[in-house]
Design an enzyme around this catalytic site. Structure first.
Site, short mmCIF file in Angstrom:
data_model
loop_
_atom_site.label_atom_id
_atom_site.label_comp_id
_atom_site.label_asym_id
_atom_site.label_seq_id
_atom_site.Cartn_x
_atom_site.Cartn_y
_atom_site.Cartn_z
NE ARG A 192 30.27 88.42 44.58
CZ ARG A 192 30.63 87.75 43.48
NH1 ARG A 192 31.30 88.38 42.52
NH2 ARG A 192 30.35 86.47 43.37
CD GLN A 223 28.15 77.91 36.67
OE1 GLN A 223 28.22 78.68 35.71
NE2 GLN A 223 27.00 77.41 37.09
CG ASN A 224 28.18 78.99 43.60
OD1 ASN A 224 27.76 79.56 42.59
ND2 ASN A 224 27.46 78.13 44.29
CG HIS A 233 33.35 80.53 37.31
ND1 HIS A 233 31.99 80.70 37.22
CD2 HIS A 233 33.75 80.03 36.11
CE1 HIS A 233 31.57 80.31 36.02
NE2 HIS A 233 32.62 79.89 35.34
CB CYS A 280 51.14 87.46 43.71
SG CYS A 280 52.46 88.67 43.46
N GLY A 326 21.00 74.94 40.73
CA GLY A 326 21.05 76.36 41.05
C GLY A 326 21.83 77.21 40.09
CG ASN A 369 17.65 76.42 38.60
OD1 ASN A 369 18.63 76.62 39.32
ND2 ASN A 369 17.15 77.34 37.79
C1 BV8 Z 1 35.65 81.73 28.67
C2 BV8 Z 1 33.45 85.43 38.27
C3 BV8 Z 1 37.13 81.42 26.92
C4 BV8 Z 1 33.60 85.42 39.69
C5 BV8 Z 1 32.05 84.49 36.57
C6 BV8 Z 1 30.59 80.35 24.42
C7 BV8 Z 1 31.68 79.56 24.77
C8 BV8 Z 1 32.68 80.03 25.61
C9 BV8 Z 1 32.57 81.32 26.15
C10 BV8 Z 1 31.50 82.11 25.81
C11 BV8 Z 1 30.51 81.63 24.95
N1 BV8 Z 1 29.58 82.60 24.82
C12 BV8 Z 1 29.95 83.67 25.55
C13 BV8 Z 1 31.11 83.41 26.15
C14 BV8 Z 1 31.85 84.34 27.03
C15 BV8 Z 1 31.44 84.24 28.48
C16 BV8 Z 1 29.99 83.99 28.69
O1 BV8 Z 1 29.56 82.86 28.87
N2 BV8 Z 1 29.22 85.09 28.67
C17 BV8 Z 1 27.80 84.98 28.93
C18 BV8 Z 1 27.35 86.17 29.75
C19 BV8 Z 1 27.08 84.91 27.59
N3 BV8 Z 1 32.20 83.20 29.15
C20 BV8 Z 1 33.41 83.50 29.62
O2 BV8 Z 1 33.95 84.59 29.46
C21 BV8 Z 1 34.15 82.41 30.37
N4 BV8 Z 1 35.46 82.32 29.82
O3 BV8 Z 1 34.79 81.16 28.08
O4 BV8 Z 1 36.93 81.89 28.22
C22 BV8 Z 1 38.55 81.40 26.69
C23 BV8 Z 1 39.01 80.54 25.73
C24 BV8 Z 1 40.34 80.49 25.52
C25 BV8 Z 1 41.21 81.30 26.25
C26 BV8 Z 1 40.73 82.16 27.21
C27 BV8 Z 1 39.37 82.22 27.44
C28 BV8 Z 1 34.36 82.75 31.83
C29 BV8 Z 1 33.09 82.66 32.57
C30 BV8 Z 1 33.34 82.92 34.06
C31 BV8 Z 1 33.04 84.36 34.37
N5 BV8 Z 1 33.07 84.60 35.79
N6 BV8 Z 1 32.19 84.77 37.83
C32 BV8 Z 1 32.47 86.14 40.32
O5 BV8 Z 1 32.48 87.39 40.28
O6 BV8 Z 1 31.59 85.44 40.81
S1 BV8 Z 1 30.57 83.90 35.96
C33 BV8 Z 1 29.14 84.44 36.76
O7 BV8 Z 1 28.04 83.73 36.20
C34 BV8 Z 1 29.02 84.02 38.17
O8 BV8 Z 1 30.16 84.08 38.88
C35 BV8 Z 1 28.49 82.61 38.13
O9 BV8 Z 1 29.56 81.76 38.45
C36 BV8 Z 1 28.13 82.43 36.70
C37 BV8 Z 1 26.90 81.65 36.47
O10 BV8 Z 1 25.84 82.27 37.17
P1 BV8 Z 1 24.86 81.30 37.99
O11 BV8 Z 1 25.65 80.62 39.03
O12 BV8 Z 1 24.09 80.46 37.05
O13 BV8 Z 1 23.94 82.37 38.70
P2 BV8 Z 1 22.63 83.06 38.09
O14 BV8 Z 1 22.26 84.18 39.00
O15 BV8 Z 1 22.82 83.32 36.64
O16 BV8 Z 1 21.50 81.92 38.21
C38 BV8 Z 1 21.09 81.48 39.50
C39 BV8 Z 1 20.06 80.39 39.30
O17 BV8 Z 1 19.67 79.90 40.59
C40 BV8 Z 1 18.78 80.87 38.62
O18 BV8 Z 1 18.42 79.97 37.60
C41 BV8 Z 1 17.74 80.87 39.74
O19 BV8 Z 1 16.45 80.52 39.27
C42 BV8 Z 1 18.27 79.79 40.66
N7 BV8 Z 1 17.89 79.96 42.06
C43 BV8 Z 1 17.68 81.11 42.75
N8 BV8 Z 1 17.35 80.82 44.02
C44 BV8 Z 1 17.37 79.47 44.14
C45 BV8 Z 1 17.71 78.92 42.90
N9 BV8 Z 1 17.78 77.60 42.69
C46 BV8 Z 1 17.54 76.80 43.74
N10 BV8 Z 1 17.20 77.24 44.95
C47 BV8 Z 1 17.11 78.56 45.20
N11 BV8 Z 1 16.75 79.00 46.42
#
Ligand code: BV8
Length: 231
Positions: A58, A92-93, A110, A118, A177, A204
């Site tokens: 990436r 989030q990016n 993120h 480190c 987005g 979006n």
């Molecule tokens: C945490 C890493 C707690 C780097 C990422 C409820 C509450 C809290 C947590 C949770 C919960 N339920 C579940 C959880 C756990 C989890 C979670 O949410 N899981 C999901 C899958 C259900 N969350 C976590 O683990 C988070 N941590 O909550 O910790 C905690 C508490 C106490 C102590 C310790 C911990 C951490 C979340 C971060 C994870 N890391 N990235 C990397 O590799 O990039 S997240 C990952 O998804 C991505 O990195 C990105 O940042 C994130 C969101 O994705 P989007 O940006 O939305 O991208 P996506 O493809 O999904 O959507 C794109 C959109 O764009 C689409 O809608 C599309 O239609 C649109 N689009 C496309 N083209 C265009 C467009 N729009 C406009 N124009 C275009 N041309």
């Protein structure tokens, strides 16, 4: 009007037209790889080389000269520069396209692909090369202790207190987005609504998981929707 406080959240969709993959689109990253294999602390403990390879791939994509900020990034940078009130940009990016578009300040909740952390000394350093299990920490010189400076699933996103304070005080919350799948970012619209006065807008390509929570929704490519909304 002019003293309105704005919070903007961006996701992978804002960088799609710059040539970077999203996650949950049909051609997205999670269509090819499993989160459990490349984006959790457990994955890194189990197979650090594989996780390094994922982020090296990436990183090299982001550093491709063809990848540049697009009209949506540029419009947000202009808004931040011109708007007299407070504008907090939260992304989030992990790419640096907002910075390269001229955004003066932002929160990478993120983390950042072009930084290394480190595990020995805790330092965070700029990092543009491929990272391996033998890479040396630029700050303390330790080897085998570097990880990419991003927030994996199960890890706490960065600067959450500052973000929640801004959501509690904002007059306008704009989500751009993002699919609204990942928490806590997906919960920000509810936080903004909870302050009793924020207008909430989703820009979006298509309705997100949380579209019904937004007062206003506009759909289409970010390079069209964001400049039109900002102007
Ligand atoms: C945490 C890493 C707690 C780097 C990422 C409820 C509450 C809290 C947590 C949770 C919960 N339920 C579940 C959880 C756990 C989890 C979670 O949410 N899981 C999901 C899958 C259900 N969350 C976590 O683990 C988070 N941590 O909550 O910790 C905690 C508490 C106490 C102590 C310790 C911990 C951490 C979340 C971060 C994870 N890391 N990235 C990397 O590799 O990039 S997240 C990952 O998804 C991505 O990195 C990105 O940042 C994130 C969101 O994705 P989007 O940006 O939305 O991208 P996506 O493809 O999904 O959507 C794109 C959109 O764009 C689409 O809608 C599309 O239609 C649109 N689009 C496309 N083209 C265009 C467009 N729009 C406009 N124009 C275009 N041309």
């Amino acid at each position: 009007m002019k003293d309105r406080r704005i919070v903007i959240l961006t996701g992978a969709g804002i960088s799609k037209e710059s040539g970077l993959d999203t996650f949950r689109d049909p051609d997205g990253i999670w269509a090819r790889l499993r989160i459990e294999d490349v984006a959790t602390p457990e994955a890194f403990a189990r197979a650090p080389g594989r996780v390094h390879d994922f982020y090296n791939y990436r990183r090299s994509g982001l550093l491709d000269p063809a990848v540049a900020p697009n009209a949506a990034h540029l419009a947000l940078a202009r808004l931040q520069q011109d708007w007299p009130g407070e504008v907090l940009l939260v992304t989030q990016n992990i790419d640096d396209l907002h910075e390269r578009a001229g955004s003066p300040a932002l929160i990478h909740m993120h983390g950042e692909l072009l930084k290394a952390r480190c595990l020995a000394c805790g330092s965070v350093s700029p990092w543009r090369e491929a990272m391996t299990v033998d890479s040396l920490c630029p700050a303390c010189g330790a080897d085998g202790t570097l990880r990419v400076h991003v927030v994996w699933f199960g890890e706490m996103p960065l600067e959450m207190e500052r973000i929640y304070d801004a959501l509690a005080a904002c007059d306008l919350f704009v989500s751009i987005g993002t699919s609204g799948n990942v928490y806590p970012a997906a919960g920000f619209v509810a936080e903004a609504r909870g302050n009793g006065r924020a207008h909430t807008v989703e820009l979006n390509l298509e309705p997100s998981e949380s579209h019904s929570l937004f007062a206003e929704c506009r759909y289409g490519p970010a390079t069209q929707q964001v400049p039109a909304f900002v102007e």
